[in-house]
Design an enzyme around this catalytic site. Sequence first.
Site, PDB file in Angstrom:
ATOM      1  N   ALA A  40       0.816  -1.213   0.000  1.00  0.00           N
ATOM      2  CA  ALA A  40       0.000   0.000   0.000  1.00  0.00           C
ATOM      3  C   ALA A  40       0.855   1.270   0.000  1.00  0.00           C
ATOM      4  CB  ALA A  40      -0.893  -0.018   1.248  1.00  0.00           C
ATOM      5  N   SER A  73      -1.243  -2.704  -5.632  1.00  0.00           N
ATOM      6  CA  SER A  73      -2.119  -2.830  -4.467  1.00  0.00           C
ATOM      7  C   SER A  73      -3.436  -2.110  -4.696  1.00  0.00           C
ATOM      8  CB  SER A  73      -1.426  -2.236  -3.241  1.00  0.00           C
ATOM      9  OG  SER A  73      -2.351  -2.038  -2.194  1.00  0.00           O
ATOM     10  N   GLN A 114      -4.342  -6.195  -7.370  1.00  0.00           N
ATOM     11  CA  GLN A 114      -4.757  -6.859  -6.113  1.00  0.00           C
ATOM     12  C   GLN A 114      -6.061  -6.262  -5.620  1.00  0.00           C
ATOM     13  OE1 GLN A 114      -3.995  -5.168  -2.678  1.00  0.00           O
ATOM     14  NE2 GLN A 114      -5.511  -6.627  -1.938  1.00  0.00           N
ATOM     15  N   TYR A 156      -9.203  -6.008  -2.650  1.00  0.00           N
ATOM     16  CA  TYR A 156     -10.008  -6.251  -1.444  1.00  0.00           C
ATOM     17  C   TYR A 156     -11.449  -5.981  -1.872  1.00  0.00           C
ATOM     18  CZ  TYR A 156      -5.784  -5.958   1.493  1.00  0.00           C
ATOM     19  OH  TYR A 156      -4.564  -6.179   2.074  1.00  0.00           O
ATOM     20  N   THR A 199      -6.833 -10.906  -2.224  1.00  0.00           N
ATOM     21  CA  THR A 199      -6.176 -11.127  -0.925  1.00  0.00           C
ATOM     22  C   THR A 199      -7.223 -11.557   0.091  1.00  0.00           C
ATOM     23  OG1 THR A 199      -4.471  -9.525  -1.462  1.00  0.00           O
ATOM     24  CG2 THR A 199      -4.774 -10.035   0.871  1.00  0.00           C
ATOM     25  N   LYS A 225      -4.504 -14.911  -2.718  1.00  0.00           N
ATOM     26  CA  LYS A 225      -3.289 -14.585  -1.944  1.00  0.00           C
ATOM     27  C   LYS A 225      -3.588 -14.661  -0.446  1.00  0.00           C
ATOM     28  CE  LYS A 225       0.005 -10.733  -1.258  1.00  0.00           C
ATOM     29  NZ  LYS A 225      -0.353 -10.096   0.008  1.00  0.00           N
ATOM     30  N   HIS A 253       0.876 -12.339   4.568  1.00  0.00           N
ATOM     31  CA  HIS A 253       0.754 -10.874   4.478  1.00  0.00           C
ATOM     32  C   HIS A 253       1.985 -10.186   5.087  1.00  0.00           C
ATOM     33  CE1 HIS A 253      -2.531  -7.954   3.421  1.00  0.00           C
ATOM     34  NE2 HIS A 253      -1.704  -7.131   4.028  1.00  0.00           N
TER      35      HIS A 253
HETATM   36  C1  LIG Z   1       3.696  -1.831   3.997  1.00  0.00           C
HETATM   37  C2  LIG Z   1       2.991  -3.034   3.443  1.00  0.00           C
HETATM   38  C3  LIG Z   1       1.776  -2.862   2.811  1.00  0.00           C
HETATM   39  C4  LIG Z   1       1.120  -3.966   2.276  1.00  0.00           C
HETATM   40  N1  LIG Z   1      -0.031  -3.767   1.600  1.00  0.00           N
HETATM   41  C5  LIG Z   1      -0.650  -4.815   1.033  1.00  0.00           C
HETATM   42  C6  LIG Z   1      -1.816  -4.605   0.252  1.00  0.00           C
HETATM   43  O1  LIG Z   1      -2.260  -3.494   0.049  1.00  0.00           O
HETATM   44  N2  LIG Z   1      -2.394  -5.705  -0.272  1.00  0.00           N
HETATM   45  C7  LIG Z   1      -1.913  -6.982  -0.081  1.00  0.00           C
HETATM   46  O2  LIG Z   1      -2.484  -7.938  -0.577  1.00  0.00           O
HETATM   47  N3  LIG Z   1      -0.798  -7.188   0.624  1.00  0.00           N
HETATM   48  C8  LIG Z   1      -0.157  -6.143   1.186  1.00  0.00           C
HETATM   49  N4  LIG Z   1       0.993  -6.343   1.870  1.00  0.00           N
HETATM   50  C9  LIG Z   1       1.568  -7.720   1.954  1.00  0.00           C
HETATM   51  C10 LIG Z   1       2.516  -7.978   0.760  1.00  0.00           C
HETATM   52  O3  LIG Z   1       1.800  -8.142  -0.421  1.00  0.00           O
HETATM   53  C11 LIG Z   1       3.348  -9.243   0.948  1.00  0.00           C
HETATM   54  O4  LIG Z   1       2.496 -10.320   1.249  1.00  0.00           O
HETATM   55  C12 LIG Z   1       4.421  -9.137   2.024  1.00  0.00           C
HETATM   56  O5  LIG Z   1       4.947  -7.833   2.095  1.00  0.00           O
HETATM   57  C13 LIG Z   1       5.546 -10.128   1.754  1.00  0.00           C
HETATM   58  O6  LIG Z   1       6.480 -10.125   2.780  1.00  0.00           O
HETATM   59  P1  LIG Z   1       7.846  -9.301   2.736  1.00  0.00           P
HETATM   60  O7  LIG Z   1       7.504  -7.878   3.006  1.00  0.00           O
HETATM   61  O8  LIG Z   1       8.642  -9.928   3.844  1.00  0.00           O
HETATM   62  O9  LIG Z   1       8.467  -9.506   1.372  1.00  0.00           O
HETATM   63  C14 LIG Z   1       1.664  -5.258   2.419  1.00  0.00           C
HETATM   64  C15 LIG Z   1       2.898  -5.417   3.064  1.00  0.00           C
HETATM   65  C16 LIG Z   1       3.554  -4.327   3.568  1.00  0.00           C
HETATM   66  C17 LIG Z   1       4.888  -4.535   4.218  1.00  0.00           C
HETATM   67  C1  LIG Z   2      -8.762  -0.122   2.147  1.00  0.00           C
HETATM   68  C2  LIG Z   2      -7.350  -0.029   2.402  1.00  0.00           C
HETATM   69  C3  LIG Z   2      -6.740  -1.281   2.899  1.00  0.00           C
HETATM   70  C4  LIG Z   2      -5.275  -1.103   3.037  1.00  0.00           C
HETATM   71  C5  LIG Z   2      -4.596  -2.355   3.425  1.00  0.00           C
HETATM   72  C6  LIG Z   2      -3.119  -2.234   3.351  1.00  0.00           C
HETATM   73  C7  LIG Z   2      -2.474  -3.523   3.736  1.00  0.00           C
HETATM   74  O1  LIG Z   2      -2.832  -4.571   3.261  1.00  0.00           O
HETATM   75  C8  LIG Z   2      -1.390  -3.519   4.686  1.00  0.00           C
HETATM   76  O2  LIG Z   2      -0.845  -4.617   4.990  1.00  0.00           O
HETATM   77  O3  LIG Z   2      -1.027  -2.436   5.184  1.00  0.00           O
END
Ligand SMILES: Cc1cc2nc3c(=O)[nH]c(=O)nc-3n(C[C@H](O)[C@H](O)[C@H](O)COP(=O)(O)O)c2cc1C
Ligand SMILES: CCCCCCC(=O)C(=O)O
Length: 335
Positions: A81, A108, A129, A131, A157, A200, A224
């Site tokens: 994000a 995202s 991706q 939600y 996700t 996911k 996640h």
């Molecule tokens: C700051 C941050 C924001 C994330 N936002 C999302 C998101 O918006 N949607 C989602 O499916 N996963 C989100 N994730 C999870 C990532 O897609 C992923 O599964 C994860 O970062 C993998 O682990 P790593 O950071 O150790 O590589 C987020 C992860 C982080 C660190």
């Molecule tokens: C509607 C916004 C949802 C943001 C989710 C972001 C996310 O997945 C995360 O790990 O941070």
Amino acid sequence: MVGEPLNVNEFQELAREALPKMYNDFYAGGAEDQYTLKENVEAFRRIMIWPRILVDVSRIDMSTTVLGYKISAPILIAPTALHKLAHPEGEVATARAAAACKTIMVLSFASSCTVVEVASSCQAVRFFQLYVYKQREIAAVLVQRAERNGYKALVLTVDTPRLDNGSNLAAYANKAMDASICWKDIEWLKSITNLPILIKGVLTGEDAIKAAEVGVAGIMVSNHGARQLDYTDATINVLEEVVHAVRGRVPVFFDGGVRRGTDIFKALALGAQAVLVGRPVIFGLAAKGEYGVRQVIQMLKDELELTMALSGCPSVKDITRRHVRTERERLHAML
Ligand SMILES: Cc1cc2nc3c(=O)[nH]c(=O)nc-3n(C[C@H](O)[C@H](O)[C@H](O)COP(=O)(O)O)c2cc1C
Ligand SMILES: CCCCCCC(=O)C(=O)O
């Protein structure tokens, strides 16, 4: 830190220096005790590589395909994000880096650049991706917008019926998103799109079987990035259970704790078709914008190439289960 980063981990320190503490905490943090956050990385260290010798490794081919799209190496950009908190160019810079590295970016749902801005920023294969809002008609509009703008797959996700970090973003998401989503809703999603759907957040063989049965195009083993349920197992520890359960019916992708080329090699040996990288990409972006993301991906590619050469694997297809030993296997061998 002085000088150029030598590996992906060093970008985390550069990002910490570059970002306001609140933003860095958002990107770097994990859920609750952060046990799983540490384990995602540490568990890789307990898997050993068993290299083979006297194989012709004068040429190494890291290329692979994901849903039929050829990419330069089995490394994708995970959906994360709010990239504009890391760098003013946000997801546009990340997308350009993905294109330069000939890989796929999963944009995202919570992108700070629009789907259209990212799509028009460069030529690359992109996935979107998702939600799902309680108001399903909004989800349908978003899905169709992604489809119209050339995104090639949807990544649903499923590990976030609630968000766990106490932020305003989490409060908004908890109010607006549909926590009642369940297996039958995959049919609904299929009914509103022609795009292939990847799921996911799968962590068990049981759920992997269900996912294959409902006809998804791929499974992403993910916790996640340890931001949701603490004390889940490290993703690398559950990958093989999922791979066995799926029995080759759909490709299995992997994320969580990938920081080295050796990590990628281990995930491929345990059955992943490719890995996704989350935080390192954001850290690269925060430290040096598009160039930083390119450096992060290139470092991982270079390390993977070296690992393949030193392990006797000229192509990704040559990386097999025989090339790694888990801790359990090593202990078992002592009996
Ligand atoms: C700051 C941050 C924001 C994330 N936002 C999302 C998101 O918006 N949607 C989602 O499916 N996963 C989100 N994730 C999870 C990532 O897609 C992923 O599964 C994860 O970062 C993998 O682990 P790593 O950071 O150790 O590589 C987020 C992860 C982080 C660190
Ligand atoms: C509607 C916004 C949802 C943001 C989710 C972001 C996310 O997945 C995360 O790990 O941070």
